[in-house]
Design an enzyme around this catalytic site. Structure first.
Site, mmCIF file in Angstrom:
data_model
loop_
_atom_site.group_PDB
_atom_site.id
_atom_site.type_symbol
_atom_site.label_atom_id
_atom_site.label_comp_id
_atom_site.label_asym_id
_atom_site.label_seq_id
_atom_site.Cartn_x
_atom_site.Cartn_y
_atom_site.Cartn_z
ATOM 1 N N VAL A 279 1.367 -3.823 3.885
ATOM 2 C CA VAL A 279 0.872 -4.992 4.732
ATOM 3 C C VAL A 279 2.283 -6.093 4.565
ATOM 4 O O VAL A 279 1.963 -7.037 4.863
ATOM 5 C CB VAL A 279 -0.284 -5.639 4.488
ATOM 6 C CG1 VAL A 279 -1.517 -5.398 4.480
ATOM 7 C CG2 VAL A 279 -0.417 -6.098 2.460
ATOM 8 N N LYS B 199 0.385 3.181 -2.956
ATOM 9 C CA LYS B 199 -0.711 4.338 -3.434
ATOM 10 C C LYS B 199 -0.416 5.456 -3.232
ATOM 11 O O LYS B 199 -1.149 6.615 -4.349
ATOM 12 C CB LYS B 199 -1.371 3.953 -2.081
ATOM 13 C CG LYS B 199 -2.305 2.297 -2.822
ATOM 14 C CD LYS B 199 -3.340 2.206 -1.613
ATOM 15 C CE LYS B 199 -4.195 0.664 -1.488
ATOM 16 N NZ LYS B 199 -4.721 0.330 -0.277
ATOM 17 N N TYR C 225 -3.456 -2.483 -10.553
ATOM 18 C CA TYR C 225 -3.430 -2.638 -9.145
ATOM 19 C C TYR C 225 -2.092 -3.791 -8.228
ATOM 20 O O TYR C 225 -1.177 -3.319 -7.306
ATOM 21 C CB TYR C 225 -4.306 -1.921 -8.731
ATOM 22 C CG TYR C 225 -4.985 -1.988 -7.170
ATOM 23 C CD1 TYR C 225 -4.372 -0.857 -6.263
ATOM 24 C CD2 TYR C 225 -4.611 -3.580 -6.627
ATOM 25 C CE1 TYR C 225 -4.538 -1.273 -4.607
ATOM 26 C CE2 TYR C 225 -5.562 -3.879 -4.958
ATOM 27 C CZ TYR C 225 -4.995 -1.899 -3.925
ATOM 28 O OH TYR C 225 -4.872 -2.702 -3.081
ATOM 29 N N TYR D 96 -4.466 2.602 7.399
ATOM 30 C CA TYR D 96 -5.707 1.715 8.020
ATOM 31 C C TYR D 96 -6.832 2.599 9.423
ATOM 32 O O TYR D 96 -6.898 3.876 8.888
ATOM 33 C CB TYR D 96 -5.257 0.783 8.530
ATOM 34 C CG TYR D 96 -4.176 -0.075 7.270
ATOM 35 C CD1 TYR D 96 -4.313 0.076 5.742
ATOM 36 C CD2 TYR D 96 -3.312 -0.580 7.615
ATOM 37 C CE1 TYR D 96 -3.757 -0.495 4.765
ATOM 38 C CE2 TYR D 96 -2.566 -1.146 6.821
ATOM 39 C CZ TYR D 96 -2.029 -1.206 5.538
ATOM 40 O OH TYR D 96 -1.450 -1.120 5.043
ATOM 41 N N SER E 185 1.186 -1.319 0.553
ATOM 42 C CA SER E 185 -0.407 -0.182 -0.237
ATOM 43 C C SER E 185 0.606 1.155 0.088
ATOM 44 O O SER E 185 0.226 2.706 -0.254
ATOM 45 C CB SER E 185 -1.021 -0.155 1.124
ATOM 46 O OG SER E 185 -2.007 -0.694 0.591
HETATM 47 N N1 GLU Z 1 -2.474 -5.123 -2.181
HETATM 48 C C1 GLU Z 1 -2.776 -5.227 -0.680
HETATM 49 C C2 GLU Z 1 -4.074 -5.394 -0.962
HETATM 50 O O1 GLU Z 1 -4.875 -4.976 -1.865
HETATM 51 C C3 GLU Z 1 -2.076 -3.314 -0.654
HETATM 52 C C4 GLU Z 1 -2.878 -3.846 1.107
HETATM 53 C C5 GLU Z 1 -2.088 -2.705 1.849
HETATM 54 O O2 GLU Z 1 -0.252 -3.045 2.011
HETATM 55 O O3 GLU Z 1 -2.132 -2.484 2.926
HETATM 56 O O4 GLU Z 1 -4.736 -6.294 -0.670
#
Ligand code: GLU
Length: 304
Positions: free
Chosen positions: A258, A67, A189, A240, A64
């Site tokens: 994650v 992002k 993604y 989160y 993430s």
């Molecule tokens: N690729 C992971 C997902 O979409 C990213 C999750 C993360 O790192 O928060 O579940």
């Protein structure tokens, strides 16, 4: 000037004593076999000095954290019109929660929950000629490092198990908030999330957000106002449903993934990255949070 190397070494040794080192994420099978014993910290100051301890030179899946980079590329391409399709409020819910998306008519709460990041992926798909290679080159340029790569095995592993992301993308499509086919958007993604980087690379990549938009190649990537917006989003939505806790304990804008990575920054001063794959219940790196809390407490360097 504090003795950053000594501070990092003490913090590192203390964090290693923590009785609970968290749990490695297993819902992406390819991430499940990463050893919990990995732990690294890297700090880069805005005047170009760098300090590292532990496994700061070992690549890991940034997940993430990517992002933020996708958002910054999208902002550089289409600017403020992003905010017609995504909100800028913390969700207070896990990153892959779908209920809010339905209640809020397909407008994701922010660009860092999965549904928001999937809309950003859609924007990049619509605006880049060769989305995957253009995005990879963007990250390489920010970092001034051409060795950065996607991890195809991780991208494939997530594609095979990303049922909630398919659900989110289909829901977005039903609300007409995706222009491109679901499979194409998710392929982008999953690749974006599979980027592998070291803590040492991450502190370089994110230095443009500590330095008013100027990247490692000395090019201006975003305006100061865009940088302000991204840093504000990292502070309020970067962890989160634990963004409040991170602001409270650490006091820096940042983003976790994650894969166990965290990157955080103090504008005009430094970027710092940690990697320890054991996660707490909210999905944030256990030792990473401990280390960053100790770092800002000891140095008194936070935005507050
Ligand atoms: N690729 C992971 C997902 O979409 C990213 C999750 C993360 O790192 O928060 O579940």
């Amino acid at each position: 000037m504090p003795d950053f190397q000594a501070i990092l070494e003490t913090i590192y040794q203390n964090a290693l004593q923590a009785p609970d080192k968290g749990t490695v994420a297993t819902y992406i099978p390819e991430l499940a076999h990463i050893s919990q014993d990995n732990f690294g910290i890297h700090l880069r100051t805005s005047d170009g000095k760098s300090y590292g301890v532990g496994h700061f030179n070992k690549p890991f899946s940034i997940q993430s954290i990517s992002k933020v980079l996708a958002l910054s590329k999208a902002m550089s391409l289409i600017g403020e019109s992003i905010w017609k399709r995504i909100d800028v409020e913390p969700s207070g819910h896990p990153f892959n929660q779908l209920a809010l998306l339905e209640i809020e008519n397909g407008i994701p709460r922010n660009p860092f929950i999965n549904s928001g990041a999937i809309v950003i992926a859609d924007i990049l798909l619509s605006n880049l000629k060769h989305p995957k290679s253009d995005f990879l080159n963007y990250v390489r340029d920010l970092t001034n490092d051409n060795t950065i790569e996607y991890n195809e095995a991780v991208a494939h592993s997530e594609k095979m198990t990303g049922f909630k992301n398919y659900a989110a993308a289909n829901l977005l499509k039903s609300f007409k908030n995706l222009e491109n086919p679901v499979d194409d958007v998710l392929d982008f993604y999953f690749h974006q999330c599979s980027l592998e980087m070291t803590c040492g690379q991450l502190t370089k990549t994110f230095s443009f957000l500590a330095n008013q938009g100027t990247c490692m190649l000395n090019k201006t990537r975003l305006s100061e106002s865009q940088v302000k917006r991204i840093n504000a989003l990292m502070l309020t939505c970067g962890f989160y449903d634990e963004a409040g806790e991170f602001a409270f304990e650490v006091g820096l804008p940042g983003k976790s993934g994650v894969g166990g990575g965290i990157v955080a920054l103090l504008p005009h001063h430094f970027t710092i990255a940690t990697w320890a794959p054991g996660l707490n219940k909210k999905g944030n790196s256990k030792l990473g949070m401990l280390a960053l809390e100790a770092f800002t407490s000891q140095t008194k360097l936070s935005i507050f």
